[in-house]
Scaffold this motif. Structure first.
Motif, short mmCIF file in Angstrom:
data_model
loop_
_atom_site.label_atom_id
_atom_site.label_comp_id
_atom_site.label_asym_id
_atom_site.label_seq_id
_atom_site.Cartn_x
_atom_site.Cartn_y
_atom_site.Cartn_z
N ARG A 276 -0.10 4.20 -2.27
CA ARG A 276 -1.40 4.70 -2.21
C ARG A 276 -1.41 5.72 -1.03
N ILE B 243 0.92 -1.24 -0.01
CA ILE B 243 -0.04 0.08 -0.08
C ILE B 243 0.78 1.14 0.03
N HIS C 198 -5.03 4.21 8.04
CA HIS C 198 -4.57 3.04 7.26
C HIS C 198 -3.59 2.16 7.77
#
Length: 173
Positions: A99, A96, A111
């Motif tokens: 992003r 990730i 996150h």
């Protein structure tokens, strides 16, 4: 690698010795007796997630495995418990990384929270397999504190990279 330009400062590339020093400092923080407190975050997991998001080519699953083995030996826990959790979180952080960097720090912390919960969850499941007495739900307070500490940790770990655009001879920093 091109430096990233900000308003009046340049963000220089990360030096490998600083990454290693921050991971070593996280290891030392995990070795303290305060790491047994239920609300204390797993510092190695937190710094490993940070560097696997910021520098996925330099810090990855190999570093997670090595740090996990060191933590397993230091905690005298099941061999591979921390290693498995750190490998999974390093992989997820690298997955990730592109992003998550687009979000502001508060949303990045949201996150990161599931990643830190995965570390605690994997360790919880590995401990449950042989029938060891399980900790209570307070065991999962550490990731919440780690998510709250994400913004200050980001500031501290990125601070040595910022350099002023114009060098002033009268300022020592």
């Amino acid at each position: 690698m091109q430096p990233t330009f900000h308003s009046s400062r340049i963000l220089l590339p990360v030096r490998p010795w600083f990454i290693a020093a921050s991971l070593f400092a996280a290891l030392l923080l995990n070795f303290l007796p305060t790491s047994d407190w239920p609300w204390m975050p797993d510092w190695v997991a937190l710094v490993l997630v940070f560097w696997s998001i910021r520098e996925p080519r330099r810090v990855g699953m190999g570093a997670g495995f090595l740090l996990g083995l060191i933590m397993d030996v230091a905690d005298a826990s099941l061999l591979g418990q921390h290693a498995l959790a750190y490998v999974l979180v390093a992989y997820a952080g690298a997955a990730i990384s592109r992003r998550i960097l687009w979000f502001p720090l508060a949303q990045q912390a949201l996150h990161v929270l599931p990643l830190l919960l995965v570390v605690q969850g994997v360790q919880f499941l590995v401990r449950a397999m042989p029938g060891v007495v399980l900790p209570g739900l307070t065991y999962f307070l550490g990731p919440l504190v780690g998510a709250v500490l994400w913004a200050p940790l980001t500031f501290v770990l990125l601070l040595p990279q910022y350099q002023p655009v114009e060098r002033d001879e009268n300022r020592p920093i």
